[in-house]
Design an enzyme around this catalytic site. Structure first.
Site, PDB file in Angstrom:
ATOM      1  N   ASP A 125       8.924   3.690   0.588  1.00 45.10           N
ATOM      2  CA  ASP A 125       7.739   4.274   1.207  1.00 45.10           C
ATOM      3  C   ASP A 125       7.896   4.050   2.709  1.00 45.10           C
ATOM      4  O   ASP A 125       7.684   2.950   3.213  1.00 45.10           O
ATOM      5  CB  ASP A 125       6.481   3.594   0.671  1.00 45.10           C
ATOM      6  CG  ASP A 125       5.219   4.124   1.329  1.00 45.10           C
ATOM      7  OD1 ASP A 125       5.330   4.879   2.320  1.00 45.10           O
ATOM      8  OD2 ASP A 125       4.117   3.771   0.873  1.00 45.10           O
TER       9      ASP A 125
ATOM     10  N   TYR B 133       0.853  -1.193   0.000  1.00 46.56           N
ATOM     11  CA  TYR B 133       0.000   0.000   0.000  1.00 46.56           C
ATOM     12  C   TYR B 133       0.883   1.234   0.000  1.00 46.56           C
ATOM     13  O   TYR B 133       1.794   1.359   0.830  1.00 46.56           O
ATOM     14  CB  TYR B 133      -0.898   0.003   1.241  1.00 46.56           C
ATOM     15  CG  TYR B 133      -1.916   1.128   1.221  1.00 46.56           C
ATOM     16  CD1 TYR B 133      -2.684   1.370   0.083  1.00 46.56           C
ATOM     17  CD2 TYR B 133      -2.115   1.951   2.328  1.00 46.56           C
ATOM     18  CE1 TYR B 133      -3.615   2.399   0.052  1.00 46.56           C
ATOM     19  CE2 TYR B 133      -3.054   2.976   2.306  1.00 46.56           C
ATOM     20  CZ  TYR B 133      -3.802   3.190   1.157  1.00 46.56           C
ATOM     21  OH  TYR B 133      -4.725   4.208   1.126  1.00 46.56           O
TER      22      TYR B 133
ATOM     23  N   LYS C 113       2.448   9.874   8.456  1.00 43.67           N
ATOM     24  CA  LYS C 113       1.995   9.282   9.720  1.00 43.67           C
ATOM     25  C   LYS C 113       2.720   9.786  10.977  1.00 43.67           C
ATOM     26  O   LYS C 113       2.520  10.900  11.406  1.00 43.67           O
ATOM     27  CB  LYS C 113       2.091   7.760   9.613  1.00 43.67           C
ATOM     28  CG  LYS C 113       1.067   7.184   8.627  1.00 43.67           C
ATOM     29  CD  LYS C 113       0.974   5.685   8.740  1.00 43.67           C
ATOM     30  CE  LYS C 113       0.208   5.079   7.585  1.00 43.67           C
ATOM     31  NZ  LYS C 113      -1.205   4.933   7.824  1.00 43.67           N
TER      32      LYS C 113
HETATM   33  C1  LIG Z   1       2.941   2.398   3.622  1.00 42.21           C
HETATM   34  C2  LIG Z   1       1.917   3.484   3.437  1.00 42.21           C
HETATM   35  N1  LIG Z   1       2.136   4.441   2.524  1.00 42.21           N
HETATM   36  C3  LIG Z   1       1.272   5.457   2.343  1.00 42.21           C
HETATM   37  C4  LIG Z   1       0.112   5.540   3.070  1.00 42.21           C
HETATM   38  C5  LIG Z   1      -0.851   6.660   2.826  1.00 42.21           C
HETATM   39  O1  LIG Z   1      -0.801   7.606   3.819  1.00 42.21           O
HETATM   40  P1  LIG Z   1      -2.037   8.622   4.031  1.00 42.21           P
HETATM   41  O2  LIG Z   1      -3.166   7.809   4.537  1.00 42.21           O
HETATM   42  O3  LIG Z   1      -1.489   9.628   4.988  1.00 42.21           O
HETATM   43  O4  LIG Z   1      -2.332   9.227   2.708  1.00 42.21           O
HETATM   44  C6  LIG Z   1      -0.166   4.552   4.027  1.00 42.21           C
HETATM   45  C7  LIG Z   1      -1.404   4.626   4.835  1.00 42.21           C
HETATM   46  O5  LIG Z   1      -1.800   3.718   5.505  1.00 42.21           O
HETATM   47  C8  LIG Z   1       0.754   3.500   4.211  1.00 42.21           C
HETATM   48  O6  LIG Z   1       0.514   2.515   5.105  1.00 42.21           O
END
Ligand SMILES: Cc1ncc(COP(=O)(O)O)c(C=O)c1O
Length: 428
Positions: A235, A140, A263
């Site tokens: 990421d 994700y 986050k």
């Molecule tokens: C690994 C990862 N990248 C990106 C995101 C997206 O972040 P946001 O919800 O702040 O857009 C998430 C959200 O859970 C995530 O777990």
């Protein structure tokens, strides 16, 4: 007259699809409206207390309503909430990111992880003048166009064919995403070798959901991407400031070209950041507007001083001695406790994670990627998460991935274990 929790919930279902802000697919009779959070607890409209194991999707790493963050935010709001320009707190935060994160030479802020990974990929495409990216099945990267591709594929098709998890994603977008199996360096290398001339970047969650990298996997990715002159994007929205202060790149010792943060960095305030090599980040220098590789990057709220103040207060706490020792000790206690309960009850399941990350997968096979967890018993997982919720554990019932905070201690871990034992006994 005070409305009952049920009435609040009904109002919520009237205006929100699924009665929630996203992903919390609770049945209507269980859904609540929250009014307050303090430390490790959240409270609904009736004052019912839950022990929180979602913690704002992992963003609230110090615990709800942390006094240090509250004070920093209160001080800042008196001075203005958004200038859409460099402010003292934003500058200090960017400087701290450069100090903390190994790949960070320069920084741009946005307001979420979804944007951060989107910009990271855009920068990579512009830098390499190539369109395709490699993404791992089940990973994700936020709700952007590529993040929703092969996120929860319902059928297993041949690599590297993409399989959108969301409607509304055009074929053109799909054609630019190559899907690879996490932890399988051989297949990933073949996909990269077959398409190298068209690939801008490989994007990876270094710790993929809660699945840990096998020895040599991240190092191998670094080597292959270098060999083929492809960028490596981490990421780190989940791992940043959680797996270590410097994130997964510090923890595993593998340094990407760019990383996306979100986050925990904001301590519960909306944040996103792209950090990385200066020659890549510099593509969004506005003086180059009109140049071939110029990258449009604009964010009304990115780097706003309230978020930056909250982030600075968060990082200040995280830099204190024993912070990560505590997070890791609690994570280990959480995983070991689940494992002993499963053994005690004779249930075969996998306890995943490392450091402050933990997930339970009702799967016989050891999980190393999306496919090895594909046959997990999702019905039992849902019964489990709903059972936890009914018994006062606040979590996202769509996932058994748990987030906790620095405020969580033995009491909260013991609580989730005792509830889990009770619920598992009912289900199995
Ligand atoms: C690994 C990862 N990248 C990106 C995101 C997206 O972040 P946001 O919800 O702040 O857009 C998430 C959200 O859970 C995530 O777990």
């Amino acid at each position: 007259m005070k409305e009952t929790a049920n009435k609040w919930s009904k109002r919520s279902w009237k205006v929100f699809p699924g009665g929630c802000l996203g992903e919390y697919n609770l049945p209507q009779d269980l859904s609540v409206v929250l009014m307050r959070g303090q430390g490790t607890r959240v409270y609904d409209t009736n004052g019912k207390e839950f022990v929180d194991f979602t913690m704002g999707w992992g963003s609230v790493i110090l615990g709800h309503s942390h006094p240090g963050i509250n004070e920093a935010v209160k001080k800042q709001v008196e001075k203005g909430s958004n200038f859409s320009y460099v402010s003292g707190p934003a500058l200090e935060l960017a400087e701290e990111l450069v100090r903390a994160v190994p790949c960070a030479e320069k920084v741009r802020f946005c307001a979420s992880g979804t944007e951060a990974t989107m910009y990271a990929v855009r920068l990579a495409r512009a830098f390499k003048r190539r369109d395709k990216i490699v993404k791992f099945e089940g990973a994700y990267h936020g709700a952007n166009e590529f993040g929703a591709i092969s996120l929860f594929p319902q059928e297993l098709i041949d690599f590297p064919t993409p399989n959108p998890t969301s409607a509304g994603i055009t074929e053109a977008v799909r054609n630019d995403v190559l899907i690879a199996p996490y932890n399988d360096l051989k297949t990933t290398a073949r996909i990269i070798e077959d398409n190298a001339a068209e690939i801008a970047a490989v994007i990876v969650e270094p710790l993929h959901r809660c699945t840990t990298p096998l020895a040599g996997f991240l190092e191998g990715l670094r080597e292959i991407t270098r060999k083929h002159d492809i960028l490596l994007v981490f990421d780190e929205c989940v791992t940043g400031f959680r797996l270590a202060y410097g994130g997964a790149q510090a923890y595993y010792g593998v340094v990407p070209d760019i990383a996306a943060l979100g986050k925990a960095l904001g301590g519960g305030y909306p944040v996103g950041a792209i950090v990385g090599r200066a020659d890549i980040l510099d593509l969004c220098d506005e003086a180059d507007l009109g140049q071939e590789r110029y990258v449009w990057f604009a964010s009304t709220l990115g780097g706003n001083p309230v978020t930056a103040a909250a982030a600075l207060a968060t990082l200040k706490e995280l830099r204190k001695p024993n912070t990560y020792e505590h997070l890791f000790a609690m994570g280990e206690k959480l995983r070991n406790g689940f494992q002993s309960i499963l053994t005690e009850l004779g249930i075969v399941a996998q306890v995943l994670g490392d450091g402050p990350l933990c997930a339970l997968v009702f799967n016989k096979e050891k999980v190393v990627d999306y496919r090895t967890a594909f046959n997990a018993d999702r019905k039992k997982a849902r019964k489990f998460t709903l059972g936890l919720f009914r018994n006062g554990i606040f979590l996202n019932p769509m996932s058994t991935k748990l987030y906790f905070s620095l405020a969580h201690g033995d009491e909260e871990i013991d609580k989730i274990h005792s509830v889990a034992r009770k619920v598992l006994k009912e289900i199995f």
